[in-house]
Scaffold this motif. Structure first.
Motif, PDB file in Angstrom:
ATOM      1  N   SER A  63       0.808  -1.222   0.000  1.00 37.76           N
ATOM      2  CA  SER A  63       0.000   0.000   0.000  1.00 37.76           C
ATOM      3  C   SER A  63       0.842   1.273   0.000  1.00 37.76           C
ATOM      4  O   SER A  63       0.331   2.352  -0.312  1.00 37.76           O
ATOM      5  N   VAL A  64       2.119   1.162   0.359  1.00 36.93           N
ATOM      6  CA  VAL A  64       2.964   2.363   0.432  1.00 36.93           C
ATOM      7  C   VAL A  64       4.199   2.250  -0.450  1.00 36.93           C
ATOM      8  O   VAL A  64       4.957   3.226  -0.574  1.00 36.93           O
ATOM      9  N   LYS A  65       4.415   1.101  -1.054  1.00 36.31           N
ATOM     10  CA  LYS A  65       5.618   0.888  -1.859  1.00 36.31           C
ATOM     11  C   LYS A  65       5.706   1.915  -2.980  1.00 36.31           C
ATOM     12  O   LYS A  65       4.722   2.178  -3.663  1.00 36.31           O
ATOM     13  N   GLY A  66       6.877   2.501  -3.123  1.00 36.88           N
ATOM     14  CA  GLY A  66       7.083   3.520  -4.146  1.00 36.88           C
ATOM     15  C   GLY A  66       6.739   4.918  -3.705  1.00 36.88           C
ATOM     16  O   GLY A  66       7.066   5.889  -4.401  1.00 36.88           O
ATOM     17  N   ARG A  67       6.077   5.047  -2.536  1.00 35.28           N
ATOM     18  CA  ARG A  67       5.709   6.376  -2.030  1.00 35.28           C
ATOM     19  C   ARG A  67       6.417   6.703  -0.712  1.00 35.28           C
ATOM     20  O   ARG A  67       6.693   7.866  -0.437  1.00 35.28           O
ATOM     21  N   PHE A  68       6.677   5.690   0.087  1.00 36.44           N
ATOM     22  CA  PHE A  68       7.300   5.886   1.405  1.00 36.44           C
ATOM     23  C   PHE A  68       8.723   5.341   1.358  1.00 36.44           C
ATOM     24  O   PHE A  68       9.005   4.341   0.684  1.00 36.44           O
ATOM     25  N   THR A  69       9.621   5.995   2.108  1.00 39.62           N
ATOM     26  CA  THR A  69      10.999   5.545   2.228  1.00 39.62           C
ATOM     27  C   THR A  69      11.418   5.582   3.691  1.00 39.62           C
ATOM     28  O   THR A  69      11.287   6.622   4.346  1.00 39.62           O
ATOM     29  N   VAL A  70      11.907   4.454   4.184  1.00 36.04           N
ATOM     30  CA  VAL A  70      12.390   4.383   5.565  1.00 36.04           C
ATOM     31  C   VAL A  70      13.907   4.506   5.575  1.00 36.04           C
ATOM     32  O   VAL A  70      14.592   4.020   4.657  1.00 36.04           O
ATOM     33  N   SER A  71      14.421   5.161   6.597  1.00 32.57           N
ATOM     34  CA  SER A  71      15.869   5.292   6.756  1.00 32.57           C
ATOM     35  C   SER A  71      16.185   5.361   8.244  1.00 32.57           C
ATOM     36  O   SER A  71      15.282   5.504   9.073  1.00 32.57           O
ATOM     37  N   ARG A  72      17.464   5.264   8.571  1.00 33.53           N
ATOM     38  CA  ARG A  72      17.855   5.346   9.976  1.00 33.53           C
ATOM     39  C   ARG A  72      19.216   6.002  10.099  1.00 33.53           C
ATOM     40  O   ARG A  72      20.021   5.972   9.169  1.00 33.53           O
ATOM     41  N   ASP A  73      19.457   6.550  11.287  1.00 38.97           N
ATOM     42  CA  ASP A  73      20.736   7.183  11.624  1.00 38.97           C
ATOM     43  C   ASP A  73      21.185   6.563  12.938  1.00 38.97           C
ATOM     44  O   ASP A  73      20.705   6.957  14.009  1.00 38.97           O
TER      45      ASP A  73
END
Lengths: 119, 108
Positions: A63-73
């Protein structure tokens, strides 16, 4: 004490973008896979995304693929969710949560941040 | 993806009574990788049970989980006032993680 504190939720127009943050403390952050789970008011839970401990792998719900991006620091013990092309059905409380591996159970959750997509 | 169906959707009971919540998976969880969460109004979910039957840290022993294959159960032996909440099952046998629709335990 383990803490996960989400921030960044607000009202945004359809088609807009938003970046959510989750600040972690009280545990060794880079031991954990981090997840985003959302919940529409009065409804159930929907897994959105997770990112591996080192940030090398990320997975998304269809449902979110291609629109949402997860990242971390890992230096600053934070995980982020960049949300683009937002739609009204993205309106929900967004929780971050942790697990030791993936897939796995989620042993600690933050209190959530509300995203409202509305004109 | 694995679909989890919880029943009943609402359970009306009195304090001290026993609650039995069901979670059925659309296909067998080969490794019994099923968890249960409790969510109170306005709060985040908290982990109760993992690996079908293991209680999370600090969870009282009135909460127990059983099951295998496609059928899983959460039992609350004697309901305390703080147990009235919504309960979700979640499978982590196969990606993506999926949750059941929830079961509300309400005061009768």
């Amino acid at each position: 004490e383990v803490r996960l504190v989400e921030s960044g939720g607000r009202v945004v127009l359809p088609g807009g973008s938003l970046r959510l943050s989750c600040a972690a403390s009280g545990f060794t952050f880079d031991d954990y896979t981090m997840h985003w789970v959302r919940q529409v008011a009065g409804k159930g839970l929907e897994w959105v995304s997770h990112i591996s401990w080192n940030g090398n792998s990320a997975y998304y719900a269809d449902s979110v693929k291609g629109r949402f991006t997860v990242s971390r620091d890992n230096t600053n013990n934070s995980v982020f969710l960049q949300m683009d092309s937002l739609q009204s059905d993205d309106t929900a409380v967004y929780y971050c949560a942790r697990s030791l591996i993936a897939p796995d159970y989620l042993d600690f959750w933050g209190q959530g941040t509300l995203v409202t997509v509305s004109s | 993806e694995i679909v989890l169906t919880q029943s009943p959707s609402t359970l009306s009971l009195s304090p001290g009574e026993r609650a039995t919540l069901s979670c059925r998976a659309s296909r067998s969880l080969s490794s019994q990788y099923l968890a249960w969460y409790q969510q109170k109004v306005g709060q985040a979910p908290t982990l109760l049970i993992y690996d079908t039957s293991k209680r999370a840290t600090g969870i009282p022993d009135r909460f127990s989980g059983t099951g295998s294959g496609t059928d899983f159960t959460l039992t609350i032996a004697r309901l305390e006032p703080e147990d009235f909440a919504v309960y979700y099952c979640q499978q982590y046998d196969t990606s993506p993680l999926t949750f059941g629709g929830g079961a509300k335990v309400e005061i009768k």
